[in-house]
Design an enzyme around this catalytic site. Sequence first.
Site, PDB file in Angstrom:
ATOM      1  N   LYS A  13       0.759  -1.390  -0.042  1.00  0.00           N
ATOM      2  CA  LYS A  13      -0.087   0.040  -0.061  1.00  0.00           C
ATOM      3  C   LYS A  13       0.840   1.295  -0.112  1.00  0.00           C
ATOM      4  O   LYS A  13       0.527   2.489  -0.745  1.00  0.00           O
ATOM      5  CB  LYS A  13      -0.866  -0.027   1.590  1.00  0.00           C
ATOM      6  CG  LYS A  13      -1.856  -1.085   1.368  1.00  0.00           C
ATOM      7  CD  LYS A  13      -2.842  -0.972   2.685  1.00  0.00           C
ATOM      8  CE  LYS A  13      -1.984  -1.235   4.035  1.00  0.00           C
ATOM      9  NZ  LYS A  13      -1.424  -2.361   4.165  1.00  0.00           N
ATOM     10  N   ARG A  88      -9.620   0.632   8.979  1.00  0.00           N
ATOM     11  CA  ARG A  88      -8.997  -0.680   9.215  1.00  0.00           C
ATOM     12  C   ARG A  88      -9.994  -1.576   9.964  1.00  0.00           C
ATOM     13  O   ARG A  88      -9.884  -2.607  10.310  1.00  0.00           O
ATOM     14  CB  ARG A  88      -8.046  -0.484  10.469  1.00  0.00           C
ATOM     15  CG  ARG A  88      -6.434  -0.581  10.214  1.00  0.00           C
ATOM     16  CD  ARG A  88      -6.014  -1.241   9.518  1.00  0.00           C
ATOM     17  NE  ARG A  88      -4.567  -1.754   9.765  1.00  0.00           N
ATOM     18  CZ  ARG A  88      -3.488  -0.920   9.664  1.00  0.00           C
ATOM     19  NH1 ARG A  88      -3.513   0.196   8.607  1.00  0.00           N
ATOM     20  NH2 ARG A  88      -2.272  -1.411   9.786  1.00  0.00           N
ATOM     21  N   ARG A 127      11.960  -5.632   4.882  1.00  0.00           N
ATOM     22  CA  ARG A 127      11.649  -4.322   4.781  1.00  0.00           C
ATOM     23  C   ARG A 127      12.560  -3.284   5.465  1.00  0.00           C
ATOM     24  O   ARG A 127      12.799  -3.703   6.689  1.00  0.00           O
ATOM     25  CB  ARG A 127      10.270  -3.956   5.143  1.00  0.00           C
ATOM     26  CG  ARG A 127       9.770  -2.425   5.227  1.00  0.00           C
ATOM     27  CD  ARG A 127       8.538  -2.057   5.117  1.00  0.00           C
ATOM     28  NE  ARG A 127       7.887  -2.388   6.319  1.00  0.00           N
ATOM     29  CZ  ARG A 127       6.467  -2.337   6.144  1.00  0.00           C
ATOM     30  NH1 ARG A 127       5.796  -1.661   5.454  1.00  0.00           N
ATOM     31  NH2 ARG A 127       5.882  -2.799   7.274  1.00  0.00           N
ATOM     32  N   ARG A 154      11.464  -1.526  11.230  1.00  0.00           N
ATOM     33  CA  ARG A 154      10.653  -1.214  12.157  1.00  0.00           C
ATOM     34  C   ARG A 154      10.106  -2.306  13.169  1.00  0.00           C
ATOM     35  O   ARG A 154      10.340  -3.314  12.825  1.00  0.00           O
ATOM     36  CB  ARG A 154       9.208  -1.190  11.162  1.00  0.00           C
ATOM     37  CG  ARG A 154       8.807   0.336  10.698  1.00  0.00           C
ATOM     38  CD  ARG A 154       7.725   0.288   9.679  1.00  0.00           C
ATOM     39  NE  ARG A 154       6.648  -0.812  10.133  1.00  0.00           N
ATOM     40  CZ  ARG A 154       5.338  -0.457   9.365  1.00  0.00           C
ATOM     41  NH1 ARG A 154       5.226   0.327   8.197  1.00  0.00           N
ATOM     42  NH2 ARG A 154       4.174  -1.080   9.827  1.00  0.00           N
ATOM     43  N   ARG A 165      -0.054  -9.075  13.187  1.00  0.00           N
ATOM     44  CA  ARG A 165      -0.712  -8.205  12.329  1.00  0.00           C
ATOM     45  C   ARG A 165      -1.342  -8.926  11.281  1.00  0.00           C
ATOM     46  O   ARG A 165      -2.675  -8.502  10.947  1.00  0.00           O
ATOM     47  CB  ARG A 165       0.374  -7.392  11.621  1.00  0.00           C
ATOM     48  CG  ARG A 165       1.061  -6.390  12.571  1.00  0.00           C
ATOM     49  CD  ARG A 165       2.300  -5.921  12.344  1.00  0.00           C
ATOM     50  NE  ARG A 165       2.261  -4.963  10.909  1.00  0.00           N
ATOM     51  CZ  ARG A 165       3.468  -4.920  10.292  1.00  0.00           C
ATOM     52  NH1 ARG A 165       4.516  -5.369  10.486  1.00  0.00           N
ATOM     53  NH2 ARG A 165       3.042  -4.060   9.154  1.00  0.00           N
TER      54      ARG A 165
HETATM   55  P1  AP5 Z   1       4.829  -1.525   1.911  1.00  0.00           P
HETATM   56  O1  AP5 Z   1       4.531  -0.638   0.573  1.00  0.00           O
HETATM   57  O2  AP5 Z   1       5.556  -0.924   2.980  1.00  0.00           O
HETATM   58  O3  AP5 Z   1       3.614  -2.484   2.407  1.00  0.00           O
HETATM   59  P2  AP5 Z   1       2.198  -1.820   3.080  1.00  0.00           P
HETATM   60  O4  AP5 Z   1       1.293  -2.479   2.643  1.00  0.00           O
HETATM   61  O5  AP5 Z   1       2.360  -0.283   3.259  1.00  0.00           O
HETATM   62  O6  AP5 Z   1       2.659  -2.215   4.539  1.00  0.00           O
HETATM   63  P3  AP5 Z   1       2.700  -1.685   6.204  1.00  0.00           P
HETATM   64  O7  AP5 Z   1       3.358  -2.825   7.027  1.00  0.00           O
HETATM   65  O8  AP5 Z   1       3.221  -0.260   6.213  1.00  0.00           O
HETATM   66  O9  AP5 Z   1       1.164  -1.811   6.315  1.00  0.00           O
HETATM   67  P4  AP5 Z   1       0.344  -1.937   7.768  1.00  0.00           P
HETATM   68  O10 AP5 Z   1      -0.986  -1.829   7.019  1.00  0.00           O
HETATM   69  O11 AP5 Z   1       0.583  -3.259   8.301  1.00  0.00           O
HETATM   70  O12 AP5 Z   1       0.929  -0.900   8.751  1.00  0.00           O
HETATM   71  P5  AP5 Z   1       0.655   0.358   8.982  1.00  0.00           P
HETATM   72  O13 AP5 Z   1       2.021   1.333   8.810  1.00  0.00           O
HETATM   73  O14 AP5 Z   1      -0.453   0.946   8.263  1.00  0.00           O
HETATM   74  O15 AP5 Z   1       5.647  -2.710   1.402  1.00  0.00           O
HETATM   75  C1  AP5 Z   1       6.347  -3.865   2.161  1.00  0.00           C
HETATM   76  C2  AP5 Z   1       7.706  -4.302   1.633  1.00  0.00           C
HETATM   77  O16 AP5 Z   1       7.548  -4.923   0.607  1.00  0.00           O
HETATM   78  C3  AP5 Z   1       8.702  -3.058   1.453  1.00  0.00           C
HETATM   79  O17 AP5 Z   1      10.175  -3.524   1.715  1.00  0.00           O
HETATM   80  C4  AP5 Z   1       8.661  -2.929   0.063  1.00  0.00           C
HETATM   81  O18 AP5 Z   1       9.596  -2.453  -0.903  1.00  0.00           O
HETATM   82  C5  AP5 Z   1       7.908  -4.589  -0.481  1.00  0.00           C
HETATM   83  N1  AP5 Z   1       7.373  -4.540  -1.741  1.00  0.00           N
HETATM   84  C6  AP5 Z   1       6.369  -3.716  -1.969  1.00  0.00           C
HETATM   85  N2  AP5 Z   1       5.591  -4.232  -2.958  1.00  0.00           N
HETATM   86  C7  AP5 Z   1       6.321  -5.054  -3.579  1.00  0.00           C
HETATM   87  C8  AP5 Z   1       6.264  -5.796  -4.510  1.00  0.00           C
HETATM   88  N3  AP5 Z   1       5.290  -5.895  -5.501  1.00  0.00           N
HETATM   89  N4  AP5 Z   1       7.018  -6.863  -4.895  1.00  0.00           N
HETATM   90  C9  AP5 Z   1       8.306  -7.274  -3.929  1.00  0.00           C
HETATM   91  N5  AP5 Z   1       8.325  -6.277  -2.656  1.00  0.00           N
HETATM   92  C10 AP5 Z   1       7.298  -5.446  -2.755  1.00  0.00           C
HETATM   93  O19 AP5 Z   1       0.363   0.426  10.428  1.00  0.00           O
HETATM   94  C11 AP5 Z   1       1.119  -0.140  11.531  1.00  0.00           C
HETATM   95  C12 AP5 Z   1       0.469  -0.082  12.850  1.00  0.00           C
HETATM   96  O20 AP5 Z   1      -0.148   1.312  13.113  1.00  0.00           O
HETATM   97  C13 AP5 Z   1      -0.654  -1.100  12.885  1.00  0.00           C
HETATM   98  O21 AP5 Z   1      -0.424  -2.246  13.282  1.00  0.00           O
HETATM   99  C14 AP5 Z   1      -1.581  -0.469  14.071  1.00  0.00           C
HETATM  100  O22 AP5 Z   1      -0.889  -0.778  15.390  1.00  0.00           O
HETATM  101  C15 AP5 Z   1      -1.382   0.990  13.790  1.00  0.00           C
HETATM  102  N6  AP5 Z   1      -2.413   1.543  13.078  1.00  0.00           N
HETATM  103  C16 AP5 Z   1      -2.219   2.210  11.580  1.00  0.00           C
HETATM  104  N7  AP5 Z   1      -3.486   2.364  11.099  1.00  0.00           N
HETATM  105  C17 AP5 Z   1      -4.547   1.900  11.982  1.00  0.00           C
HETATM  106  C18 AP5 Z   1      -5.849   2.253  11.921  1.00  0.00           C
HETATM  107  N8  AP5 Z   1      -6.336   2.846  10.907  1.00  0.00           N
HETATM  108  N9  AP5 Z   1      -6.371   2.107  13.140  1.00  0.00           N
HETATM  109  C19 AP5 Z   1      -5.875   1.298  14.168  1.00  0.00           C
HETATM  110  N10 AP5 Z   1      -4.390   1.189  14.221  1.00  0.00           N
HETATM  111  C20 AP5 Z   1      -3.813   1.673  13.205  1.00  0.00           C
END
Ligand code: AP5
Length: 208
Positions: A13, A88, A127, A154, A165
Site C-alpha cells: 500500500k 481498518r 523491509r 520497524r 498483524r
Molecule cells: P509496503 O509498501 O511498505 O507495504 P504496506 O502495505 O504499506 O505495509 P505496512 O506494513 O506499512 O502496512 P500495515 O498496514 O501493516 O502498517 P501501517 O503502517 O499501516 O511494502 C512492504 C515491503 O514489501 C517493502 O519492503 C516494499 O519495498 C516491498 N514491496 C512492496 N511491493 C512489492 C512488490 N510488488 N514486490 C516485491 N516487494 C514489494 O500500521 C502500523 C500499525 O499502526 C498497525 O499495526 C496499528 O497498530 C497502527 N495503525 C495504523 N493504522 C491504523 C488504523 N487505521 N487503526 C488502528 N491502528 C492503526
Amino acid sequence: MNIVLLGGPGAGKGTMAQRLVADFGVAHISTGDLLRAAVKGGTELGMQAKKYMDAGELVPDQLVIDLVKERLADDDAQEGFILDGFPRNTVQAVTLDSELSAMGRTIDCALLIDVAPEVIVERLSGRRTCRACGYTGTAADAVCPKCGGEMYQRDDDKPETIKNRLDVYEKSTSPLVEYYRGQGLLKTVDGAQAIDEVYAAVKEALGL
Ligand code: AP5
C-alpha cells in the site's frame, strides 16, 4: 481522486501510494506514518499508540479517527487523497463515510492490493524504512536512495508481531472488502507481481 487502499500488512500500500503521490500529486494519508511520527515526537498520542503498534494490535478507533479528520482538513487533501491503512475496521469505515459526507465528498475507489500471507511474511522481514523521510525499501538499501538517510527495521516487522498483524487483518480489516464491494467501489489488483507491474495495474484500475 479520493482513494482507499486496502490490503494486508506489507501488501504494498505504502509503495503504491508513494508512486501515485509522486506522479499525480495527491495527498498521502497513512495512519501508520502519522502514528509513527507521533511516537517519534513523544506526544501524548504517540505514547498511547506505541504499545498497540509494538504488539501489532489496532490503536483505539477514536485516536485514529481524530488524526484522519484533522489530516483530511489540510489544504493538500482538498484536491484528492490516498488513504493508506485507514479504515481498518467497520467502525472506521462507517465513520469515514459520514465524515466525508458532511464535507460533501465521497470515496471514488477502494483498491485492494491482493497478496498471499506467505509473500507478506517474506516482504516484511526484508523491509527497511528511512528514518529521515519514511521511504520504504528493502534490506538491499544500505542508505535511503531518496535522501541518503539511515534505513532501519520497524519494531513491528519482527516475525512474532507480523503473525499477529496478519491475524488482526483477517479478523478486523478483511471484512472491508465486502463493505466496499457492496458500495460498488471495490477494485482488485494482483499485488504479488513485480512493483512496476503492480503499479501499472493500479493505474489501469484507477483509469489513470
Ligand atoms: P509496503 O509498501 O511498505 O507495504 P504496506 O502495505 O504499506 O505495509 P505496512 O506494513 O506499512 O502496512 P500495515 O498496514 O501493516 O502498517 P501501517 O503502517 O499501516 O511494502 C512492504 C515491503 O514489501 C517493502 O519492503 C516494499 O519495498 C516491498 N514491496 C512492496 N511491493 C512489492 C512488490 N510488488 N514486490 C516485491 N516487494 C514489494 O500500521 C502500523 C500499525 O499502526 C498497525 O499495526 C496499528 O497498530 C497502527 N495503525 C495504523 N493504522 C491504523 C488504523 N487505521 N487503526 C488502528 N491502528 C492503526
